[in-house]
Design an enzyme around this catalytic site. Structure first.
Site, PDB file in Angstrom:
ATOM      1  N   THR A   9      21.700 -30.654   4.533  1.00 46.08           N
ATOM      2  CA  THR A   9      21.014 -30.820   6.001  1.00 46.08           C
ATOM      3  C   THR A   9      19.393 -31.045   5.728  1.00 46.08           C
ATOM      4  O   THR A   9      19.340 -32.514   7.030  1.00 46.08           O
ATOM      5  CB  THR A   9      20.393 -29.361   5.768  1.00 46.08           C
ATOM      6  OG1 THR A   9      21.432 -28.604   5.579  1.00 46.08           O
ATOM      7  CG2 THR A   9      19.623 -28.739   7.013  1.00 46.08           C
ATOM      8  N   CYS A  29       9.441 -26.967   5.026  1.00 45.32           N
ATOM      9  CA  CYS A  29      10.038 -26.936   7.295  1.00 45.32           C
ATOM     10  C   CYS A  29       8.196 -25.801   7.550  1.00 45.32           C
ATOM     11  O   CYS A  29       7.808 -26.224   8.621  1.00 45.32           O
ATOM     12  CB  CYS A  29      10.826 -26.515   7.725  1.00 45.32           C
ATOM     13  SG  CYS A  29      12.126 -25.156   6.572  1.00 45.32           S
ATOM     14  N   HIS A  75      12.601 -21.385  12.852  1.00 43.50           N
ATOM     15  CA  HIS A  75      11.601 -20.199  13.043  1.00 43.50           C
ATOM     16  C   HIS A  75      10.658 -20.186  14.684  1.00 43.50           C
ATOM     17  O   HIS A  75      10.550 -21.521  14.973  1.00 43.50           O
ATOM     18  CB  HIS A  75      10.293 -20.335  11.278  1.00 43.50           C
ATOM     19  CG  HIS A  75      11.262 -21.561  10.288  1.00 43.50           C
ATOM     20  ND1 HIS A  75      12.138 -20.145   9.588  1.00 43.50           N
ATOM     21  CD2 HIS A  75      11.438 -22.379   9.568  1.00 43.50           C
ATOM     22  CE1 HIS A  75      13.015 -21.428   8.324  1.00 43.50           C
ATOM     23  NE2 HIS A  75      12.518 -22.191   8.482  1.00 43.50           N
ATOM     24  N   GLN A 135      14.191 -26.130  11.569  1.00 39.84           N
ATOM     25  CA  GLN A 135      13.743 -26.263   9.880  1.00 39.84           C
ATOM     26  C   GLN A 135      14.506 -27.355   8.783  1.00 39.84           C
ATOM     27  O   GLN A 135      14.356 -27.756   8.601  1.00 39.84           O
ATOM     28  CB  GLN A 135      13.657 -25.060   9.073  1.00 39.84           C
ATOM     29  CG  GLN A 135      15.878 -24.938   9.686  1.00 39.84           C
ATOM     30  CD  GLN A 135      15.920 -23.878   9.986  1.00 39.84           C
ATOM     31  OE1 GLN A 135      15.760 -23.656  11.348  1.00 39.84           O
ATOM     32  NE2 GLN A 135      17.651 -24.024  10.360  1.00 39.84           N
TER      33      GLN A 135
HETATM   34  P1  NAD Z   1      21.572 -28.351   1.298  1.00 39.91           P
HETATM   35  O1  NAD Z   1      22.182 -27.363   0.200  1.00 39.91           O
HETATM   36  O2  NAD Z   1      22.130 -28.762   2.940  1.00 39.91           O
HETATM   37  O3  NAD Z   1      21.161 -29.924   0.235  1.00 39.91           O
HETATM   38  C1  NAD Z   1      21.189 -30.394  -0.885  1.00 39.91           C
HETATM   39  C2  NAD Z   1      22.993 -31.145  -0.962  1.00 39.91           C
HETATM   40  O4  NAD Z   1      22.295 -31.439  -2.480  1.00 39.91           O
HETATM   41  C3  NAD Z   1      23.899 -30.887  -0.789  1.00 39.91           C
HETATM   42  O5  NAD Z   1      25.406 -31.929   0.013  1.00 39.91           O
HETATM   43  C4  NAD Z   1      24.692 -30.410  -2.335  1.00 39.91           C
HETATM   44  O6  NAD Z   1      25.809 -30.170  -2.372  1.00 39.91           O
HETATM   45  C5  NAD Z   1      23.617 -31.465  -3.598  1.00 39.91           C
HETATM   46  N1  NAD Z   1      24.022 -31.295  -4.551  1.00 39.91           N
HETATM   47  C6  NAD Z   1      23.536 -30.119  -5.210  1.00 39.91           C
HETATM   48  N2  NAD Z   1      23.660 -29.968  -6.417  1.00 39.91           N
HETATM   49  C7  NAD Z   1      22.967 -31.738  -6.560  1.00 39.91           C
HETATM   50  C8  NAD Z   1      22.449 -32.390  -8.072  1.00 39.91           C
HETATM   51  N3  NAD Z   1      22.726 -31.970  -8.996  1.00 39.91           N
HETATM   52  N4  NAD Z   1      22.576 -33.897  -6.971  1.00 39.91           N
HETATM   53  C9  NAD Z   1      22.634 -34.935  -5.866  1.00 39.91           C
HETATM   54  N5  NAD Z   1      22.890 -34.039  -5.469  1.00 39.91           N
HETATM   55  C10 NAD Z   1      23.253 -32.227  -5.879  1.00 39.91           C
HETATM   56  O7  NAD Z   1      19.692 -28.246   0.987  1.00 39.91           O
HETATM   57  P2  NAD Z   1      18.824 -28.394   2.092  1.00 39.91           P
HETATM   58  O8  NAD Z   1      18.626 -27.729   3.154  1.00 39.91           O
HETATM   59  O9  NAD Z   1      18.810 -29.470   2.151  1.00 39.91           O
HETATM   60  O10 NAD Z   1      17.052 -28.270   1.238  1.00 39.91           O
HETATM   61  C11 NAD Z   1      17.229 -29.324   0.335  1.00 39.91           C
HETATM   62  C12 NAD Z   1      15.799 -29.228  -0.222  1.00 39.91           C
HETATM   63  O11 NAD Z   1      14.492 -29.234   1.185  1.00 39.91           O
HETATM   64  C13 NAD Z   1      15.626 -27.429  -1.024  1.00 39.91           C
HETATM   65  O12 NAD Z   1      14.286 -28.142  -1.445  1.00 39.91           O
HETATM   66  C14 NAD Z   1      15.135 -27.449   0.785  1.00 39.91           C
HETATM   67  O13 NAD Z   1      14.113 -25.925   0.377  1.00 39.91           O
HETATM   68  C15 NAD Z   1      13.903 -28.399   1.468  1.00 39.91           C
HETATM   69  N6  NAD Z   1      13.867 -28.042   3.082  1.00 39.91           N
HETATM   70  C16 NAD Z   1      14.964 -27.700   3.542  1.00 39.91           C
HETATM   71  C17 NAD Z   1      15.031 -26.478   4.867  1.00 39.91           C
HETATM   72  C18 NAD Z   1      16.299 -26.362   5.052  1.00 39.91           C
HETATM   73  O14 NAD Z   1      15.610 -25.692   5.954  1.00 39.91           O
HETATM   74  N7  NAD Z   1      17.098 -26.836   5.716  1.00 39.91           N
HETATM   75  C19 NAD Z   1      13.745 -27.777   4.902  1.00 39.91           C
HETATM   76  C20 NAD Z   1      12.734 -27.769   5.091  1.00 39.91           C
HETATM   77  C21 NAD Z   1      12.978 -28.621   3.843  1.00 39.91           C
END
Ligand code: NAD
Length: 337
Positions: free
Chosen positions: A11, A140, A220, A301
């Site tokens: 994401t 976020c 949110h 987010q």
């Molecule tokens: P997500 O699950 O959508 O994406 C994470 C990606 O990383 C996935 O494609 C997964 O397959 C990959 N992955 C898993 N293990 C891995 C590894 N060892 N090496 C490389 N890639 C790997 O997660 P996200 O929502 O994008 O969240 C990522 C970070 O951003 C987290 O710390 C989250 O808290 C933060 N965040 C998320 C949001 C949100 O709302 N989605 C908002 C702000 C911050």
């Protein structure tokens, strides 16, 4: 040219990759994937070089007909900085790998604050990047609160901020998240961790938060009450907030009554993926009773941390001043509705 790698293409990672690719002073060297799924295929279609995050899985990508350029280690050898966008907790596991390669790293808000030298928000703590080898772009919700509270504190002083966060249950692509038929306190303890997280960016602001999770995926919603040191009019607060490029004041006559209409508007004006990089503040909600300010804001987010990651790269890797970096990021992405 700052050579950037994105480790974790989900994401946040896919949006950060697009934003980096749009910068004149940055080159997106490549992105990593763990599995050859639709995200991997889309990355290749977008013209991004794909690296396998887990070394022995290259065969799986080849079997799926997806060309792989190398491993995470190869990517780290080819970049000046890595943006870790892996799920919460995986960034901590990756830290020693980045350090072994001598590559500065930017982590996301799902990691503990201690993972990096400093917690970053361009509006609230840009200067912390000076001399740092790693940064954590705050979550976020923390990004949304920092952008709002920083200008209020500077203009009027904050005696106390109290915020109730109604959090989306999951992102639109997360089919396994919930709740599906309830609104649940999460955490059930008050205050929630969000207030202390804001203090990693704005150390002097007294802020308490309480959080719930709702069966929605779009955004949110924050119900904000700030007791100010001063007693400005609601119009003055509105003008102050309207001056901030990453705050969008939803105009009263626009007919936007919720997250659905907001996202519809974002898509209609041509935003990629319907992304809203700005906090969306309902202009009509801005009210002042004595020294108490009230308002509602929505935070997308999936998107609000994206311009912050671009600024974090510039802050960590160059001596570009804050105003210049923010202006460049905003212009290249089209931030500012
Ligand atoms: P997500 O699950 O959508 O994406 C994470 C990606 O990383 C996935 O494609 C997964 O397959 C990959 N992955 C898993 N293990 C891995 C590894 N060892 N090496 C490389 N890639 C790997 O997660 P996200 O929502 O994008 O969240 C990522 C970070 O951003 C987290 O710390 C989250 O808290 C933060 N965040 C998320 C949001 C949100 O709302 N989605 C908002 C702000 C911050």
């Amino acid at each position: 040219m700052i050579r950037v790698g994105v480790n974790g293409y989900g994401t946040i990672g896919k949006r950060v990759a697009d934003a980096v690719a749009a910068q004149a002073d940055m080159e997106l060297v490549g992105v990593t994937k763990t599995t050859p799924n639709y995200g991997a295929e889309a990355a290749i279609r977008r013209g991004y070089d794909l690296y396998v995050a887990i070394d022995d899985r290259a065969d799986q990508f080849e079997a799926a007909g997806l060309k792989v350029t190398g491993t995470l280690s190869d990517l780290l050898d080819a970049v000046d900085v890595v943006v870790d966008c892996c799920p919460s907790g995986i960034g901590e596991r990756n830290r020693s790998i980045y350090e072994a390669h001598g590559v500065p790293a930017i982590y996301q808000g799902g990691e503990d604050a201690g993972i990096a030298d400093a917690s970053f928000n361009a509006r609230g703590s840009y200067e912390v990047a000076r001399g740092a080898d790693s940064l954590r772009v705050v979550s976020c919700n923390t990004t949304g609160l920092s952008r709002l509270l920083a200008p209020l504190d500077e203009a009027y002083g904050i005696e106390k901020a109290r915020v109730t966060l109604v959090r989306r249950g999951g992102d639109p692509s997360e089919t396994d998240r919930g709740p599906i038929n309830d609104v649940v306190p999460d955490p059930r303890t008050v205050p929630s961790h969000h207030g202390p997280d804001v203090n990693t960016v704005l150390s002097d602001v007294d802020v308490d938060t309480a959080a719930l999770r709702a069966p929605v995926t779009a955004m949110h919603t924050h119900s904000v009450n700030v007791t100010l040191d001063g007693d400005p009019s609601a119009a003055a607060v509105g003008a102050l907030l309207a001056d901030e490029s990453r705050l969008f004041l939803i105009p009263e006559g626009a007919g936007i009554d919720g997250a659905g209409a907001l996202k519809d508007y974002a898509a209609d004006v041509g935003r990629p993926r319907g992304d809203l990089w700005e906090n969306c503040v309902w202009e009509e909600s801005i009210s002042v009773e004595g020294r108490d300010l009230y308002l509602f804001q929505n935070v997308h987010q999936e998107a609000d941390v994206v311009p912050e990651n671009v600024d974090a790269i510039r802050a960590l890797m160059t001596d570009t001043p804050r105003e210049e970096s923010v202006a460049r990021t905003d212009e290249s992405l089209g931030v500012g509705l």
